[in-house]
Design a protein around this motif. Structure first.
Motif, PDB file in Angstrom:
ATOM      1  N   LEU A 185       1.167  -1.215   0.286  1.00 10.27           N
ATOM      2  CA  LEU A 185      -0.218   0.203  -0.032  1.00 10.27           C
ATOM      3  C   LEU A 185       0.508   1.143   0.203  1.00 10.27           C
TER       4      LEU A 185
ATOM      5  N   LYS B 243       1.718   1.749  -3.390  1.00 13.58           N
ATOM      6  CA  LYS B 243       0.665   2.250  -4.799  1.00 13.58           C
ATOM      7  C   LYS B 243       0.618   4.123  -4.094  1.00 13.58           C
ATOM      8  N   GLN B 244       0.967   3.607  -3.226  1.00 10.76           N
ATOM      9  CA  GLN B 244       0.578   5.269  -2.395  1.00 10.76           C
ATOM     10  C   GLN B 244       1.250   6.532  -3.003  1.00 10.76           C
TER      11      GLN B 244
ATOM     12  N   LEU C 160     -12.743  10.321  -7.674  1.00  7.90           N
ATOM     13  CA  LEU C 160     -12.198   9.239  -7.303  1.00  7.90           C
ATOM     14  C   LEU C 160     -11.409   9.048  -7.145  1.00  7.90           C
TER      15      LEU C 160
ATOM     16  N   GLU D  24     -10.250  10.611  -3.878  1.00  8.81           N
ATOM     17  CA  GLU D  24     -10.516   9.991  -2.462  1.00  8.81           C
ATOM     18  C   GLU D  24      -9.831   9.043  -2.369  1.00  8.81           C
TER      19      GLU D  24
ATOM     20  N   TYR E  21      -6.779   7.778  -2.658  1.00  7.04           N
ATOM     21  CA  TYR E  21      -5.368   8.302  -2.373  1.00  7.04           C
ATOM     22  C   TYR E  21      -5.756   9.434  -1.405  1.00  7.04           C
TER      23      TYR E  21
ATOM     24  N   ASP F  22      -7.898   3.996   7.854  1.00  4.27           N
ATOM     25  CA  ASP F  22      -7.641   5.063   6.587  1.00  4.27           C
ATOM     26  C   ASP F  22      -8.317   3.618   5.666  1.00  4.27           C
ATOM     27  N   GLN F  23      -8.341   2.470   5.570  1.00  2.00           N
ATOM     28  CA  GLN F  23      -8.727   1.705   4.259  1.00  2.00           C
ATOM     29  C   GLN F  23     -10.601   1.408   3.701  1.00  2.00           C
TER      30      GLN F  23
ATOM     31  N   ARG G 279     -12.646   4.536   4.914  1.00  2.00           N
ATOM     32  CA  ARG G 279     -12.730   5.641   4.332  1.00  2.00           C
ATOM     33  C   ARG G 279     -12.406   5.955   2.945  1.00  2.00           C
ATOM     34  N   ARG G 280     -11.475   5.068   2.364  1.00  2.00           N
ATOM     35  CA  ARG G 280     -11.433   4.662   1.138  1.00  2.00           C
ATOM     36  C   ARG G 280     -12.037   4.332   0.766  1.00  2.00           C
TER      37      ARG G 280
ATOM     38  N   ALA H  92     -15.284   5.669  -0.362  1.00  2.00           N
ATOM     39  CA  ALA H  92     -14.977   6.176  -2.480  1.00  2.00           C
ATOM     40  C   ALA H  92     -15.547   5.359  -2.955  1.00  2.00           C
ATOM     41  N   ILE H  93     -14.461   3.807  -2.942  1.00  2.00           N
ATOM     42  CA  ILE H  93     -15.385   3.242  -4.028  1.00  2.00           C
ATOM     43  C   ILE H  93     -17.784   2.710  -3.882  1.00  2.00           C
TER      44      ILE H  93
ATOM     45  N   LEU I  34      -8.411   0.202 -10.187  1.00  4.99           N
ATOM     46  CA  LEU I  34      -8.137   0.113  -8.441  1.00  4.99           C
ATOM     47  C   LEU I  34      -7.532  -0.770  -7.480  1.00  4.99           C
TER      48      LEU I  34
ATOM     49  N   CYS J 268      -4.230   1.487  -7.643  1.00  2.00           N
ATOM     50  CA  CYS J 268      -4.549   2.108  -5.919  1.00  2.00           C
ATOM     51  C   CYS J 268      -4.333   1.912  -5.065  1.00  2.00           C
ATOM     52  N   PRO J 269      -4.324   2.757  -3.929  1.00  2.00           N
ATOM     53  CA  PRO J 269      -3.662   2.190  -2.559  1.00  2.00           C
ATOM     54  C   PRO J 269      -4.785   1.896  -1.950  1.00  2.00           C
ATOM     55  N   VAL J 270      -5.486   0.074  -2.205  1.00  2.00           N
ATOM     56  CA  VAL J 270      -6.831  -0.316  -1.412  1.00  2.00           C
ATOM     57  C   VAL J 270      -5.891  -1.836  -1.327  1.00  2.00           C
ATOM     58  N   ALA J 271      -6.414  -2.384  -0.245  1.00  2.00           N
ATOM     59  CA  ALA J 271      -6.444  -3.717  -0.174  1.00  2.00           C
ATOM     60  C   ALA J 271      -7.763  -4.117  -0.959  1.00  2.00           C
TER      61      ALA J 271
END
Lengths: 311, 251
Positions: free
Chosen positions: A73, A76-77, A100, A103, A105, B9-10, B12-13, B16-17, B90, B93-96
């Motif tokens: 993560l 990716k950030q 989107l 948000e 990031y 934090d995740q 919150r992300r 967005a999804i 996706l 992106c920094p999401v699990a």
């Protein structure tokens, strides 16, 4: 040493069934470098970039981006990704796509809006910001994808064939943006099979073929290094038979006919001296004489063919 | 073990999804047909012409509404996004993986909760009385979470064809409706029916709804709520595990 490096790849390997897509590849990319990753179709470029961006995982080896394992993560950030296929959400507007991404990031809303405005202005999409992406042309979508990758202000930018299939205007715009980003100190990892693009933009390039890394250097050094055979282009006042020229010392191959021919040699200086002698002895004045440096494309073809023959 | 600040934090992300899903997918034809129209017609076909008391009908209608709407979109988002290659976006992106699934689940939960107001409104208009509105609200939220996490499991096969997943989910969803006390209270089912009903999470929500509206529940309220929670945890864990396995094959 590591902190000077934005990307470290060691022995990276990925299979798809029995097919080895990436075969023990190792290389480093320095901070603030625009690094080109070249190769023919199916060579392993996209697989490598997908491993580095965390979309897929490697079976063997190690990849580190900005000090963190590729795909984490944290990595990716810090990264922005422009994939080969323009994959924005077509049922959302350009603006909503950008919001989107911001948000995802965790960019603050006010900052996201400021960045989105600036990016859309830069790539000429500001007037279309509220239009659905499904109404965009390929060039517009690719420009938007670049904006999506940049809205988080990444430290490292990965681009997979960003100008493939684009018109001249969009290509120039994207190349211009990449130049600007490099000058701003971003690290850029660019995969392409466009040799002009790599030659023009990249500080260093790596060439991959059949999953193996075959060369890594600056475009200039690769051109010179791969040019074992130089080309001397010569024109005489009257046509000379290619068989006659083939007899000269150091000539490997003669191409063309008539007044102007291309002669391949390992020793261009020696050949020029022989040609001057030939001209004097036969009282045949030269009207043109050029030593052609091999292009990056020629270097690429030679390097990829060598690996192809080795297999 | 995930650090709690990272987890928050995740989450919150994932919102967005969820927001993106609500904007894109809920107006899509298949979602409207399978999520709202089909169950509505199914219910009308069953109830019209029967002399059933309204307090018996409304819990069933509510169960249908929450079940079908909460399971309408979460199974098809992943194959849709695989097809459009936006899943790859996706994934970079920094999401699990669980963040993506949680976002899809949140969207389904919101859809399920909003649509649940329709049968409640119908209930008010036809004279049904809600004796325990607070418990009903908890039941609806829990049920929406449970059904949407169950629906996430339907989408784990690595296909990019939403129609395949819709077919698969319909194969499971429709039989469940008939064995979960929707059209007939569990107490009136034959012995084998009661056994099957006890395996369906929809049964427990219908039981909560019957307790809150008609007061004719068979299982104790606490047991229904507890089982809904346990089903949710089980479905969620299973969905995350299965999707982690199949996601790389989609990309």
């Amino acid at each position: 040493m590591e902190n000077k490096l934005a990307i470290t790849v060691e022995d990276l390997t990925k299979h798809y069934g029995n097919f080895v897509a990436v075969d023990h590849v190792s290389f480093n990319v320095n901070n603030c470098e625009l690094f080109g990753f070249l190769g023919p179709n199916g060579a392993g470029k996209t697989t490598t970039v997908r491993i580095l961006t965390g979309v897929i995982t490697a079976e063997e080896g190690r990849a580190v981006v900005m000090g963190f394992p590729a795909g984490s993560l944290q990595t990716k950030q810090l990264s922005g990704v422009v994939p080969e296929q323009a994959n924005a959400y077509i049922d959302l507007s350009a603006w909503d796509n950008l919001m989107l991404m911001a948000e995802l990031y965790r960019v603050r809303a006010s900052e996201a809006k400021r960045r989105a405005e600036a990016l859309l202005q830069e790539v000429g999409l500001h007037e279309k910001r509220n239009h659905l992406v499904k109404t965009f042309s390929l060039g517009m979508r690719k420009r938007l994808i670049l904006c999506l990758a940049l809205v988080s202000e990444p430290h490292v930018l990965f681009l997979d064939e960003p100008t493939s299939g684009l018109d001249v205007q969009s290509t120039r715009l994207i190349r211009g943006t990449l130049r600007k980003l490099r000058n701003e100190g971003k690290t850029i990892f660019l995969t392409t099979h466009n040799m002009d693009e790599a030659s023009e933009l990249c500080d260093r390039v790596a060439i991959i073929n059949h999953g193996k890394l075959v060369a890594i250097d600056t475009p200039e050094r690769l051109r010179i290094g791969a040019g074992r055979f130089h080309v001397v282009e010569i024109g005489f006042e009257k046509p000379v038979a290619t068989e006659t020229l083939s007899q000269l010392p150091g000539v490997d191959k003669v191409e063309g006919a008539g007044n102007k021919v291309k002669i391949y040699t390992e020793n261009p200086c020696g050949l020029v001296a022989s040609l001057v002698d030939f001209s004097r002895v036969h009282s045949l004045p030269m009207v043109a004489l050029n030593i052609l440096t091999p292009s990056l494309e020629e270097a690429f073809v030679r390097l990829t063919e060598e690996v192809g023959h080795d297999r | 073990m995930i650090d709690s600040s990272v987890a928050l934090d995740q989450v919150r992300r994932s919102l967005a999804i969820a927001k993106k899903d609500l904007r894109i997918y809920y107006a899509k034809g298949p979602v409207v047909i399978f999520g709202i129209l089909m169950p509505a017609f199914l219910f009308l076909a069953f109830s019209i012409g029967r002399q059933m008391p309204v307090n018996s009908l409304i819990p069933g209608l509510l169960g249908m509404a929450v079940f079908f709407t909460a399971t309408a979109v979460s199974p098809v988002v992943v194959p849709w996004e695989t097809q459009a290659r936006t899943l790859e976006r996706l994934a970079s992106c920094p999401v699990a993986v669980w963040t993506i699934l949680l976002g899809d689940m949140f969207a389904s939960v919101i859809f399920g909760i909003v649509i649940s107001f329709v049968p409640i409104l119908v209930g008010f208009m036809t004279g049904a009385s809600i004796h325990h509105p607070f418990i009903l609200a908890i039941g609806i939220i829990l049920a929406a979470l449970c059904f949407s996490s169950m629906a996430l499991i339907f989408s784990f096969p690595a296909t990019s064809l939403p129609s395949t997943i819709m077919m698969l989910s319909s194969l499971i969803k429709f039989p469940l409706v008939f064995v979960s006390g929707i059209f007939m209270p569990v107490g009136e089912l034959p012995a084998w029916g009661k056994v099957i009903a006890s395996l369906s999470p929809l049964t427990y929500f219908t039981e909560v709804a019957r307790y809150c509206i008609g007061g004719t529940n068979r299982y104790p309220l606490y047991l229904s709520l507890l089982l809904l929670l346990m089903f949710t945890i089980f479905f969620w864990e299973a969905a995350v595990t299965l999707h982690k396995r199949t996601l790389p094959r989609r990309l």
